[in-house]
Design an enzyme around this catalytic site. Structure first.
Site, mmCIF file in Angstrom:
data_model
loop_
_atom_site.group_PDB
_atom_site.id
_atom_site.type_symbol
_atom_site.label_atom_id
_atom_site.label_comp_id
_atom_site.label_asym_id
_atom_site.label_seq_id
_atom_site.Cartn_x
_atom_site.Cartn_y
_atom_site.Cartn_z
ATOM 1 C CG HIS A 138 -1.985 0.986 1.233
ATOM 2 N ND1 HIS A 138 -3.155 0.829 1.934
ATOM 3 C CD2 HIS A 138 -2.092 2.193 0.634
ATOM 4 C CE1 HIS A 138 -3.935 1.869 1.757
ATOM 5 N NE2 HIS A 138 -3.313 2.732 0.983
ATOM 6 N NE ARG A 195 0.830 11.614 -2.814
ATOM 7 C CZ ARG A 195 -0.289 11.363 -2.153
ATOM 8 N NH1 ARG A 195 -1.281 10.696 -2.740
ATOM 9 N NH2 ARG A 195 -0.437 11.769 -0.913
ATOM 10 C CG ASP A 198 -2.276 4.822 3.430
ATOM 11 O OD1 ASP A 198 -2.135 5.140 2.230
ATOM 12 O OD2 ASP A 198 -3.273 5.146 4.100
HETATM 13 ZN ZN LIG Z 1 -3.914 4.701 0.910
#
Ligand SMILES: [Zn+2]
Length: 427
Positions: free
Chosen positions: A55, A59, A295
């Protein structure tokens, strides 16, 4: 044999002094004594599988002022992560085969580590999921709003779960219920307001819908970044094919801590109270939580010079995840078995790649760790474009050497590898 790597090797739950043979990037043997054309003896240093981060938000393409795949994958490499899986909320969003193929080509030129790419399932592309599933590494569903995301109505969940079954690919879900978020939205001036805007019951509601909608469907379903006690309680009764992950920030940070500046810690789901944090940590220790996922979602410093309400959500973390938890394993806050399970073995299983374990036939993705080399995390030495870390000054152990497919990418904490070495792990 091209290469043999000797040291205290993590095999099936314990460390044994032995030699790993490597041929054409794969582990070809594990023996007490053996010597290849090249032999590297790391003495009593620990040899572990490299981590897999299922995860990340690097960008790229579209927001490369925040991060791009070279800086993101470089950060991964220094943090002992040999393979990352990138989320589809780049620009353009990954919702069809053309965008997916273009993204894979772009990333392939830049990446230092191996990578996978997810596709987003929205209300309008469900019927294409099987076709996209031939190529993508998995799917992402947003049940609630987050940074630059496309949503899927919960009434469509069951259809998606059925549709992707034949692809064998996992679906990863951001589980916060949109109506619940709408109902609780308040003016936000700080992290406690942000938490009140996105209470645990919204996560609980979304997870309940996921579990109900997936009943008797055997697709691989992964609940991302679990953040609440309520969510974990519900997931304790999940079926075999449902997994869940947690982030380092939800395990280590909470709103009670004196976090400054507050808006830099804004993230979805929000940081919660230490009660939730402790329960989640216990969930990792006991094995209820499958995966640690960073994340990693960086933003620029300029983007944080705004009012709290306008600040973007997301924290960096791909480079510090494994080092933070290696230090915790050294301090016996969790076992090496659990550590390797949540960062290496289970992630590899979920995304279906031959990595994450020191075993004959798997990729020789290996890290060498000196447990005596503790250090403090200093963001000036990290490699993400965002130049800060929520874990500044925390203790960590960074891997000394990192191998990907038998090639040394990091040697003595210095870069040896090249951009473009990283390969797409799908077809
Ligand atoms: Zn995420």
């Amino acid at each position: 044999m091209d290469l043999t790597i000797e040291g205290k090797v993590y095999i099936n739950g314990s460390f044994e002094k032995c030699c790993i043979g490597v041929d054409q990037g794969r582990i070809s043997s594990i023996k007490k004594i053996s010597k290849g054309e090249k032999h590297l003896d790391f003495g009593d240093k620990l040899i572990l599988p490299a981590g897999i981060d299922i995860h990340v938000h690097f960008r790229d393409p579209g927001m490369i002022h925040k991060e791009d795949f070279s800086t993101g994958s470089l950060a991964a490499a220094f943090g002992g992560i040999s393979c990352v899986f990138d989320m589809p909320n780049t620009i353009p969003q990954v919702t069809n085969l053309q965008v997916l193929s273009d993204k894979i080509i772009t990333l392939g030129k830049k990446s230092y580590v191996d990578f996978g790419v997810y596709s987003c399932v929205t209300n309008s592309n469900i019927k294409n999921a099987r076709e996209i599933g031939e190529k993508c590494s998995g799917f992402k569903i947003y049940m609630g709003n987050s940074t630059n995301s496309l949503q899927l109505d919960k009434s469509n969940l069951r259809e998606v779960f059925k549709e992707i079954y034949s692809t064998g690919k996992p679906v990863l879900i951001h589980a916060e219920d949109e109506q619940c978020l709408d109902k609780n939205k308040t003016k936000e001036r700080n992290l406690v307001d942000h938490l009140n805007s996105r209470p645990s019951k919204c996560e609980e509601k979304a997870i309940r819908d996921i579990l109900e909608s997936s009943r008797n469907i055997n697709s691989k379903i992964h609940v991302c970044h679990l953040s609440s006690y309520e969510g974990l309680e519900l997931l304790k009764n999940r079926a075999e094919n449902v997994s869940c992950g947690v982030t380092p920030h939800h395990l280590l940070l909470s709103v009670e801590k004196d976090l400054k500046p507050q808006l830099r810690y804004k993230v979805n789901p929000p940081l919660r109270k230490s009660f939730d944090r402790e329960i989640l940590f216990e969930g990792v220790r006991s094995g209820f939580i499958d995966v640690l996922e960073s994340d990693h979602a960086p933003h620029n410093f300029e983007e944080s010079i705004v009012d709290f309400e306008d600040a973007p959500s997301g924290l960096p973390g791909v480079e510090t995840m494994f080092p933070l938890f290696l230090h915790m394993a050294k301090k016996r806050k969790l076992s090496f078995q659990r550590l390797v399970s949540i960062i290496c073995e289970r992630p590899a299983y979920i995304v279906g790649i031959p990595k994450g374990k020191i075993e004959v036939g798997r990729d020789a993705d290996i890290i060498v760790v000196d447990l005596k080399k503790d250090c403090k995390i200093k963001s000036e030495y990290l490699h993400s474009k965002c130049e800060w870390s929520p874990f500044e000054d925390w203790s960590a152990i960074f891997p000394m050497h990192v191998f990907v497919r038998g090639k040394k990418l990091i040697e003595e904490h210095e870069l040896l590898g090249n951009q473009g070495f990283g390969r797409f792990v799908g077809k």
